[in-house]
Design a protein around this motif. Structure first.
Motif, PDB file in Angstrom:
ATOM      1  N   MET A  69       0.828  -1.209   0.000  1.00 48.72           N
ATOM      2  CA  MET A  69       0.000   0.000   0.000  1.00 48.72           C
ATOM      3  C   MET A  69       0.861   1.256   0.000  1.00 48.72           C
ATOM      4  O   MET A  69       0.466   2.290  -0.547  1.00 48.72           O
ATOM      5  N   ASN A  70       2.046   1.178   0.595  1.00 45.74           N
ATOM      6  CA  ASN A  70       2.938   2.338   0.661  1.00 45.74           C
ATOM      7  C   ASN A  70       3.996   2.348  -0.429  1.00 45.74           C
ATOM      8  O   ASN A  70       4.883   3.213  -0.427  1.00 45.74           O
ATOM      9  N   GLY A  71       3.961   1.402  -1.303  1.00 45.71           N
ATOM     10  CA  GLY A  71       4.888   1.380  -2.429  1.00 45.71           C
ATOM     11  C   GLY A  71       6.268   0.842  -2.101  1.00 45.71           C
ATOM     12  O   GLY A  71       7.225   1.142  -2.805  1.00 45.71           O
ATOM     13  N   ALA A  72       6.385   0.075  -1.032  1.00 46.06           N
ATOM     14  CA  ALA A  72       7.679  -0.520  -0.659  1.00 46.06           C
ATOM     15  C   ALA A  72       7.669  -2.005  -1.005  1.00 46.06           C
ATOM     16  O   ALA A  72       6.622  -2.636  -1.079  1.00 46.06           O
ATOM     17  N   ARG A  73       8.854  -2.533  -1.217  1.00 44.76           N
ATOM     18  CA  ARG A  73       8.984  -3.968  -1.479  1.00 44.76           C
ATOM     19  C   ARG A  73       9.225  -4.687  -0.162  1.00 44.76           C
ATOM     20  O   ARG A  73      10.141  -4.361   0.574  1.00 44.76           O
ATOM     21  N   ALA A  74       8.427  -5.685   0.146  1.00 48.15           N
ATOM     22  CA  ALA A  74       8.548  -6.428   1.406  1.00 48.15           C
ATOM     23  C   ALA A  74       9.362  -7.694   1.166  1.00 48.15           C
ATOM     24  O   ALA A  74       8.858  -8.805   1.208  1.00 48.15           O
ATOM     25  N   ASP A  75      10.656  -7.519   0.922  1.00 44.69           N
ATOM     26  CA  ASP A  75      11.525  -8.665   0.712  1.00 44.69           C
ATOM     27  C   ASP A  75      12.445  -8.828   1.919  1.00 44.69           C
ATOM     28  O   ASP A  75      12.241  -8.205   2.961  1.00 44.69           O
ATOM     29  N   ASN A  76      13.434  -9.681   1.785  1.00 45.45           N
ATOM     30  CA  ASN A  76      14.336  -9.935   2.910  1.00 45.45           C
ATOM     31  C   ASN A  76      15.116  -8.693   3.325  1.00 45.45           C
ATOM     32  O   ASN A  76      15.378  -8.484   4.506  1.00 45.45           O
TER      33      ASN A  76
END
Length: 122
Positions: A69-76
């Motif tokens: 929703m905030n445009g961030a990538r939720a990776d490691n």
């Protein structure tokens, strides 16, 4: 996953290679399994990072939804950054301890054959 496959093997038992150290002008013979054991020990740093990322609450579906929703990538990398921000002393302290143990072992294996030539055989 490839890094998890590299380990000392019976295939390389007794096979060796020669390494020349220019600083002490000496030549030493190492086994291939010694070099592979250094690579195997380096994954002692890789695997705890993967486990920390897998069991972190910041890798949950909720975190991934909020990140998207905030445009961030939720990776490691996101998980590591959040862990560093939330727990800086424990994260840096554990990295310090791991690097001393792993680096000490790697130096011991790599320089062990040159200890007699240098006169630093403690």
């Amino acid at each position: 996953t490839i890094i998890a496959l590299i380990h000392p093997s019976l295939i390389f038992w007794g096979q060796s290679y020669t390494q020349y150290n220019t600083k002490v002008s000496a030549e030493a013979e190492f086994t291939i399994n010694e070099a592979l054991s250094i690579i195997q020990v380096l994954r002692a740093l890789y695997i705890p990072f993967r486990v920390a990322a897998a069991y972190s609450p910041y890798g949950s579906p909720r975190s991934q939804r909020v990140c998207s929703m905030n445009g961030a990538r939720a990776d490691n990398w996101f998980i590591y950054k959040v862990l560093i921000i939330n727990h800086p002393y424990s994260f840096i302290g554990s990295m310090f301890v791991f690097s001393i143990i792993v680096g000490g072992y790697c130096f011991r294996v790599a320089e062990r054959r040159f200890s007699e030539q240098t006169g630093q055989n403690f």
